[in-house]
Design an enzyme around this catalytic site. Structure first.
Site, mmCIF file in Angstrom:
data_model
loop_
_atom_site.group_PDB
_atom_site.id
_atom_site.type_symbol
_atom_site.label_atom_id
_atom_site.label_comp_id
_atom_site.label_asym_id
_atom_site.label_seq_id
_atom_site.Cartn_x
_atom_site.Cartn_y
_atom_site.Cartn_z
ATOM 1 N N CYS A 1 0.895 -1.146 0.000
ATOM 2 C CA CYS A 1 0.000 0.000 0.000
ATOM 3 C C CYS A 1 0.935 1.196 0.000
ATOM 4 C CB CYS A 1 -0.909 0.031 1.225
ATOM 5 S SG CYS A 1 -1.825 1.581 1.303
ATOM 6 N N CYS B 1 -0.430 4.116 2.542
ATOM 7 C CA CYS B 1 -0.404 3.923 3.993
ATOM 8 C C CYS B 1 -0.165 2.455 4.327
ATOM 9 C CB CYS B 1 -1.652 4.477 4.646
ATOM 10 S SG CYS B 1 -3.196 4.050 3.821
ATOM 11 N N SER B 2 -1.198 1.726 4.703
ATOM 12 C CA SER B 2 -0.963 0.345 5.129
ATOM 13 C C SER B 2 -2.158 -0.552 4.852
ATOM 14 C CB SER B 2 -0.650 0.319 6.626
ATOM 15 O OG SER B 2 -1.742 0.883 7.328
ATOM 16 N N CYS B 3 -2.925 -0.259 3.802
ATOM 17 C CA CYS B 3 -4.101 -1.082 3.506
ATOM 18 C C CYS B 3 -3.660 -2.531 3.300
ATOM 19 C CB CYS B 3 -4.824 -0.552 2.275
ATOM 20 S SG CYS B 3 -5.441 1.117 2.558
HETATM 21 FE FE FE Z 1 -3.433 2.128 3.109
#
Ligand code: FE
Length: 213
Positions: free
Chosen positions: A107, A110-112
């Site tokens: 991602c 961010c951190s999906c």
């Molecule tokens: Fe994310």
């Protein structure tokens, strides 16, 4: 790796993170929870419970071609049929490794991450270096994870979002003909479903597991 995730994460709002941190500090201070026990719980969800769901899907797909077809066609539904249900509005997409294409998930924003099938994302997945380098130099990143691919293999990088989350279906390792779904499941690591590693070989399992019945 430094973690710049919190600085540029656009969702969820950072006050939630602060509230969770404040609650945790208070609970620890009052002696209601133990910080080490909390870490243990997070460790469990990051490495054990969560990724086992994804490993179940992968092993079932390797074992049952009808299920594999369903998993590739409608992953959200196929996962839900096994009880792995995500939040509304997020879709799962399964990308299949082949001898000529290797898939890798990130991602960049961010951190999906596909929580319902992989649990909590590891810290490195959220780190700025992974998020940028996996796009610009995927082969070097893979090498750092100990994953060497032939030059002919095309690496495709998939950028997750809050709406679309990816799970890699690794190649079924050689030497596993006739294996049961449960046996196959032991070969599927979390990292292989993110795409930074390959599924384990039977020999690797034997080293750590004293062999398979
Ligand atoms: Fe994310």
């Amino acid at each position: 790796m430094p973690n710049d995730h919190d600085q540029d994460h656009t969702e969820p709002p950072s006050d939630i993170v602060l509230k969770v941190k404040a609650l945790e500090s208070l609970l620890v201070e009052k002696g209601l929870v133990n910080a080490a026990a909390l870490d243990e719980i997070i460790e469990t969800y990051e490495h054990k419970v969560g990724p086992r769901n994804g490993a179940h899907l992968v092993a079932k797909a390797w074992h049952d071609s009808d299920f594999k077809e369903k998993l590739l066609e409608n992953p959200t539904e196929a996962a839900a049929a096994l009880g792995y249900v995500g939040r509304q509005g997020e879709h799962l997409r399964v990308v299949e490794n082949t001898p000529s294409q290797h898939n890798l998930v990130v991602c960049t924003l961010c951190s999906c991450y596909p929580w319902t099938v992989l649990g909590l994302p590891p810290a490195w997945y959220k780190s700025a270096p992974y998020r940028s380098r996996v796009v610009s130099e995927p082969r070097s990143v893979l090498r750092e994870f100990g994953t060497e691919l032939e030059n002919e293999v095309v690496i495709r990088v998939w950028d997750s979002t809050s709406e679309m989350r990816y799970l890699v279906l690794p190649l079924r390792p050689a030497g596993t003909d006739g294996w049961t779904e449960a046996q196959l499941q032991q070969l599927v690591s979390r990292n292989s479903m993110i795409g930074v590693e390959l599924a384990k070989s039977p020999a690797e399992i034997n080293q750590t597991n004293q062999g398979i019945e």
